[in-house]
Design an enzyme around this catalytic site. Structure first.
Site, PDB file in Angstrom:
ATOM      1  N   GLY A  20       0.817  -1.210   0.000  1.00  5.91           N
ATOM      2  CA  GLY A  20       0.000   0.000   0.000  1.00  5.91           C
ATOM      3  C   GLY A  20       0.850   1.259   0.000  1.00  5.91           C
ATOM      4  O   GLY A  20       0.556   2.230  -0.713  1.00  5.91           O
ATOM      5  N   LYS A 213       0.131 -16.509  -9.865  1.00  2.92           N
ATOM      6  CA  LYS A 213       0.788 -15.995  -8.668  1.00  2.92           C
ATOM      7  C   LYS A 213       0.532 -16.910  -7.478  1.00  2.92           C
ATOM      8  O   LYS A 213       1.417 -17.146  -6.648  1.00  2.92           O
ATOM      9  CB  LYS A 213       0.294 -14.581  -8.348  1.00  2.92           C
ATOM     10  CG  LYS A 213       0.963 -13.988  -7.112  1.00  2.92           C
ATOM     11  CD  LYS A 213       0.484 -12.576  -6.809  1.00  2.92           C
ATOM     12  CE  LYS A 213       1.162 -12.059  -5.539  1.00  2.92           C
ATOM     13  NZ  LYS A 213       0.702 -10.708  -5.181  1.00  2.92           N
ATOM     14  N   ASN A 217       2.793 -18.665  -4.131  1.00  2.00           N
ATOM     15  CA  ASN A 217       2.410 -18.410  -2.741  1.00  2.00           C
ATOM     16  C   ASN A 217       1.980 -19.680  -2.018  1.00  2.00           C
ATOM     17  O   ASN A 217       2.302 -19.876  -0.850  1.00  2.00           O
ATOM     18  CB  ASN A 217       1.263 -17.398  -2.699  1.00  2.00           C
ATOM     19  CG  ASN A 217       1.733 -15.984  -2.956  1.00  2.00           C
ATOM     20  OD1 ASN A 217       2.895 -15.668  -2.789  1.00  2.00           O
ATOM     21  ND2 ASN A 217       0.830 -15.125  -3.391  1.00  2.00           N
ATOM     22  N   ASN A 221       5.011 -20.003   0.745  1.00  2.88           N
ATOM     23  CA  ASN A 221       4.625 -19.376   2.006  1.00  2.88           C
ATOM     24  C   ASN A 221       4.384 -20.370   3.134  1.00  2.88           C
ATOM     25  O   ASN A 221       5.004 -20.272   4.194  1.00  2.88           O
ATOM     26  CB  ASN A 221       3.409 -18.478   1.791  1.00  2.88           C
ATOM     27  CG  ASN A 221       3.770 -17.178   1.106  1.00  2.88           C
ATOM     28  OD1 ASN A 221       4.928 -16.902   0.839  1.00  2.88           O
ATOM     29  ND2 ASN A 221       2.784 -16.369   0.805  1.00  2.88           N
ATOM     30  N   GLU A 294      -1.961 -15.405   6.119  1.00  3.49           N
ATOM     31  CA  GLU A 294      -2.972 -15.418   5.064  1.00  3.49           C
ATOM     32  C   GLU A 294      -3.218 -16.834   4.531  1.00  3.49           C
ATOM     33  O   GLU A 294      -3.274 -17.060   3.325  1.00  3.49           O
ATOM     34  CB  GLU A 294      -2.547 -14.487   3.933  1.00  3.49           C
ATOM     35  CG  GLU A 294      -2.556 -13.025   4.299  1.00  3.49           C
ATOM     36  CD  GLU A 294      -2.305 -12.132   3.107  1.00  3.49           C
ATOM     37  OE1 GLU A 294      -3.269 -11.552   2.590  1.00  3.49           O
ATOM     38  OE2 GLU A 294      -1.145 -12.028   2.693  1.00  3.49           O
TER      39      GLU A 294
END
Length: 348
Positions: A20, A213, A217, A221, A294
């Protein structure tokens, strides 16, 4: 870049962390009217000092942005970039309504599969509500689907302190319509981002781009969390490399059964990841910092897709269970932090 080539736009950034902040800095430096929704120490830093931003080959700059605690202090925007962690959005979505006018474009750029992924009519998995990422339907109710553009970001950024953002490498951004095809608004916003130093292109299949993508991940991850190591060590160890490969094969199979054109070679994709060197994943960084992981968007959502398709993904299910238990110590803190964020974002 010091001046925008297009008229200045009103752009709201939700989530003032690494990604962000990267968006906010580049867009503000290009002359756009950037507002950032923030709270706590980050809000204080942005309001008093400004956004401290660095990028390769550039000196640190202090970027002035309009930082506010509540969406009604910002008002309707031309573009709203949602750069929150996926698990934070359901509780905050309703409070974002003041940012979204009739012509506002909503651009989520988080990891994993977003809530809108299966909502486009005429697409495979049509009508599936991903309860992993939007358990109560709060996001879908708060953010009009017709105003959503899909987005992916391939950039390495960090935020070592509130109001401080370092862009390390990469930066490719892809925008696209949830229902497919290249639209005028996707092309327009891709051009605006690119002119601001955020290399963006419009895609005719953003769902495919998101799944590509996701492949990285979903493997890197959670395995980095379970082993607490960097991706180079994961891939240099024969045993964990084999697990990595099997995870990617399962994830590819789900995407292909969902109708996505995924003509990818697993070995080549893994070689690309290994070439990046000693990468500490964002999920491992979150674990070490005591932040929530996440897992729902990165593993839970594709597993929901697999279930709808009648596929089994046993390794993905096992890795999710193990990583979920590894993350359990921060669960209580997550609930407390989410409640505080909702209270802080509620209009007074």
């Amino acid at each position: 870049m010091n001046a925008t080539l297009q008229p200045a736009r009103r752009i709201g950034i939700v989530g003032a962390g690494a990604i962000g902040g990267h968006f906010a800095a580049r867009l503000a430096l290009a002359g756009h009217r950037v507002s950032v929704l923030a709270r706590g120490n980050t809000l204080h830093a942005l309001a008093t000092t400004g956004l401290r931003y660095t990028s390769p080959g550039e000196a640190e700059r202090i970027v002035a942005v309009d930082a506010q605690a509540h969406a009604d202090e910002i008002g309707p925007q031309d573009l709203v970039v949602i750069a929150l962690k996926s698990h934070a959005l359901p509780a905050l979505a309703a409070s974002l309504a003041p940012l979204v006018g009739p012509a506002t474009v909503v651009l989520p750029v988080g990891n994993g599969l977003p809530w809108w992924y299966c909502l486009a009519p005429g697409q495979p998995l049509e009508g599936l509500r991903l309860t992993s990422v939007d358990p109560g339907g709060n996001i879908e109710a708060a953010l009009p689907f017709a105003q959503v553009l899909g987005g992916t970001v391939m950039a390495s950024c960090s935020s070592p302190a509130p109001g401080v953002v370092h862009h390390h490498s990469g930066g490719k951004i892809t925008l696209g319509e949830p229902g497919g095809g290249v639209s005028e608004r996707a092309t327009d916003w891709a051009r605006a981002l690119a002119e601001a130093g955020l290399p963006a292109t419009a895609s005719d299949d953003i769902r495919r781009d998101l799944w590509i993508k996701l492949l990285g991940n979903a493997c890197s991850n959670p395995l980095s969390v379970l082993t607490q190591t960097t991706t180079d060590r994961l891939l240099d160890h024969a045993g964990t490399r084999a697990v990595y490969e099997r995870l990617m094969v399962e994830c590819l199979a789900i995407g292909r059964h969902a109708g996505l054109a995924l003509d990818l070679d697993v070995a080549q994709r893994i070689a690309q990841t290994r070439a990046l060197g000693a990468v500490k994943t964002s999920m491992l960084q979150d674990l070490e910092a005591g932040r929530p992981l996440e897992l729902a968007a990165i593993l839970g959502a594709p597993l929901e897709c697999a279930a709808r398709l009648g596929l089994d993904a046993p390794l993905m299910r096992s890795v999710l269970a193990l990583a979920d238990l590894r993350a359990a110590p921060v669960a209580a803190a997550t609930a407390t932090a989410t409640a505080a964020a909702v209270a802080a974002a509620t209009p007074r």
